[in-house]
Design a protein around this motif. Structure first.
Motif, mmCIF file in Angstrom:
data_model
loop_
_atom_site.group_PDB
_atom_site.id
_atom_site.type_symbol
_atom_site.label_atom_id
_atom_site.label_comp_id
_atom_site.label_asym_id
_atom_site.label_seq_id
_atom_site.Cartn_x
_atom_site.Cartn_y
_atom_site.Cartn_z
ATOM 1 N N ASP A 1 1.024 -1.423 -0.194
ATOM 2 C CA ASP A 1 -0.014 -0.012 -0.144
ATOM 3 C C ASP A 1 0.791 1.260 0.074
ATOM 4 O OD1 ASP A 1 0.738 -0.539 2.634
ATOM 5 O OD2 ASP A 1 -1.377 -0.293 3.492
ATOM 6 N N ALA A 2 2.102 1.153 0.553
ATOM 7 C CA ALA A 2 2.809 2.507 0.757
ATOM 8 C C ALA A 2 3.710 2.410 -0.623
ATOM 9 C CB ALA A 2 3.519 2.600 1.974
ATOM 10 N N ALA A 3 4.049 1.321 -1.257
ATOM 11 C CA ALA A 3 5.076 1.413 -2.384
ATOM 12 C C ALA A 3 5.075 2.492 -3.236
ATOM 13 C CB ALA A 3 5.111 0.104 -3.056
ATOM 14 N N PRO A 4 3.814 3.126 -3.911
ATOM 15 C CA PRO A 4 3.895 3.873 -4.704
ATOM 16 C C PRO A 4 4.290 5.378 -4.281
ATOM 17 C CG PRO A 4 1.885 2.734 -5.171
ATOM 18 C CD PRO A 4 2.648 2.372 -3.962
ATOM 19 N N ALA A 5 3.818 5.726 -3.070
ATOM 20 C CA ALA A 5 4.088 6.757 -2.424
ATOM 21 C C ALA A 5 5.954 6.812 -2.113
ATOM 22 C CB ALA A 5 3.643 6.932 -1.069
ATOM 23 N N ASP B 1 2.946 -12.737 -11.834
ATOM 24 C CA ASP B 1 1.915 -13.286 -11.335
ATOM 25 C C ASP B 1 0.846 -12.936 -10.457
ATOM 26 O OD1 ASP B 1 2.833 -15.286 -13.251
ATOM 27 O OD2 ASP B 1 3.140 -16.981 -11.916
ATOM 28 N N ASP B 2 1.625 -11.960 -9.692
ATOM 29 C CA ASP B 2 0.570 -10.987 -8.831
ATOM 30 C C ASP B 2 -0.004 -9.828 -9.397
ATOM 31 O OD1 ASP B 2 0.439 -12.807 -6.810
ATOM 32 O OD2 ASP B 2 1.431 -11.722 -5.186
ATOM 33 N N MET B 3 0.069 -9.586 -10.662
ATOM 34 C CA MET B 3 -0.450 -8.188 -11.224
ATOM 35 C C MET B 3 -2.054 -8.014 -10.942
ATOM 36 S SD MET B 3 1.656 -6.170 -12.516
ATOM 37 C CE MET B 3 0.356 -5.030 -13.113
ATOM 38 N N GLU B 4 -2.709 -9.140 -11.219
ATOM 39 C CA GLU B 4 -4.190 -9.024 -10.733
ATOM 40 C C GLU B 4 -4.342 -8.520 -9.201
ATOM 41 O OE1 GLU B 4 -8.509 -11.315 -11.031
ATOM 42 O OE2 GLU B 4 -6.573 -12.252 -11.944
ATOM 43 N N LEU B 5 -3.689 -9.156 -8.227
ATOM 44 C CA LEU B 5 -3.946 -8.554 -6.942
ATOM 45 C C LEU B 5 -3.578 -7.130 -6.929
ATOM 46 C CD1 LEU B 5 -2.540 -11.554 -4.857
ATOM 47 C CD2 LEU B 5 -4.893 -10.271 -4.586
ATOM 48 N N HIS C 1 -3.564 -0.764 -6.414
ATOM 49 C CA HIS C 1 -3.260 0.303 -7.436
ATOM 50 C C HIS C 1 -3.529 0.241 -8.865
ATOM 51 C CE1 HIS C 1 -0.878 1.383 -3.818
ATOM 52 N NE2 HIS C 1 -0.260 0.356 -3.900
ATOM 53 N N PRO C 2 -4.737 0.460 -9.281
ATOM 54 C CA PRO C 2 -5.260 0.381 -10.757
ATOM 55 C C PRO C 2 -4.662 1.080 -11.526
ATOM 56 C CG PRO C 2 -6.939 1.360 -9.228
ATOM 57 C CD PRO C 2 -5.944 0.793 -8.454
ATOM 58 N N ASP C 3 -3.984 2.287 -11.111
ATOM 59 C CA ASP C 3 -3.427 3.420 -12.031
ATOM 60 C C ASP C 3 -2.167 3.472 -11.877
ATOM 61 O OD1 ASP C 3 -6.116 4.134 -12.775
ATOM 62 O OD2 ASP C 3 -6.294 5.345 -10.894
#
Length: 209
Positions: free
Chosen positions: A71-75, A89-93, A98-100
């Motif tokens: 959850d904090a990765a993009p920031a 393989d975890d892209m769907e999760l 983070h859909p965007d």
């Protein structure tokens, strides 16, 4: 300067399949006085950035894409310029949280990440999540297991995208083959060792989920 492992615990929530739970996550920072990687940017980008300090953050490595681990990765990436790495393989999760904002690169089984003179080998260990990985650092006698292996057994497999026989096979084939003294640094809770866990596989199987 010798490489080391720094550790902090961050708190937040985990949500999946319509439920939400309060969780404490282990965040691992591996490197030396100049360059580090973060393993699982959980909940609090400010606290993680403070722990990194003035060192260069080379990458944010995701052991899997459950929301409490990413959850904090993009920031954190935005403020440091670090690339976010995730097994495809975890892209769907990932997209559920983070859909965007896509990760910046893939993690592939067998690849080696080098930071502070230490090599970490990526081990694809599906079961808790399809793209779950562990990171083995032989020079530090450590494996970072995310939510694949804990003190006392495998990670949870009772929710979507998970599978109990798969996680047991991953642990048997990829983790329990490591040296017994290897320290297991987990995504939640206390650390353990490969040797301490290796005698309990049949108990896990008998216990099932």
């Amino acid at each position: 300067m010798a490489a080391r492992i720094d550790h902090l615990v961050t708190s937040g929530t985990f949500s999946l399949d319509g439920g939400t739970w309060d969780v404490d996550n282990n965040v691992w920072i591996v490197g030396d006085d100049h360059d580090v990687i973060v393993i699982d940017a959980a909940h609090d980008a400010d606290a993680i950035a403070a722990a990194v300090g003035d060192r260069r953050l080379a990458a944010i490595v995701c052991t899997h894409a459950h929301d409490d681990h990413i959850d904090a990765a993009p920031a954190l990436a935005e403020r440091t310029g670090a690339k976010i790495l995730l097994h495809p393989d975890d892209m769907e999760l990932w997209k559920r949280t983070h859909p965007d904002r896509a990760p910046d690169g893939p993690l592939t089984d067998g690849e080696t990440l080098t930071v502070g003179g230490v090599e970490l080998t990526v081990l694809h260990t599906p079961g808790h999540a399809p793209g779950a990985v562990c990171l083995h650092a032989p020079a530090l006698s450590t494996v970072f297991t995310g939510d694949t292996l804990f003190a006392g057994g495998p990670g949870a497999t009772g929710r979507s995208f998970s599978d109990f026989p798969t996680i047991v096979r991953s642990i048997q084939d990829r983790l329990l083959t490591l040296p017994a003294e290897t320290e297991v640094r987990t995504g939640h809770g206390d650390s353990t060792t490969i040797g301490a866990e290796s005698g309990h596989v049949q108990e896990w199987i008998d216990r099932g989920h």
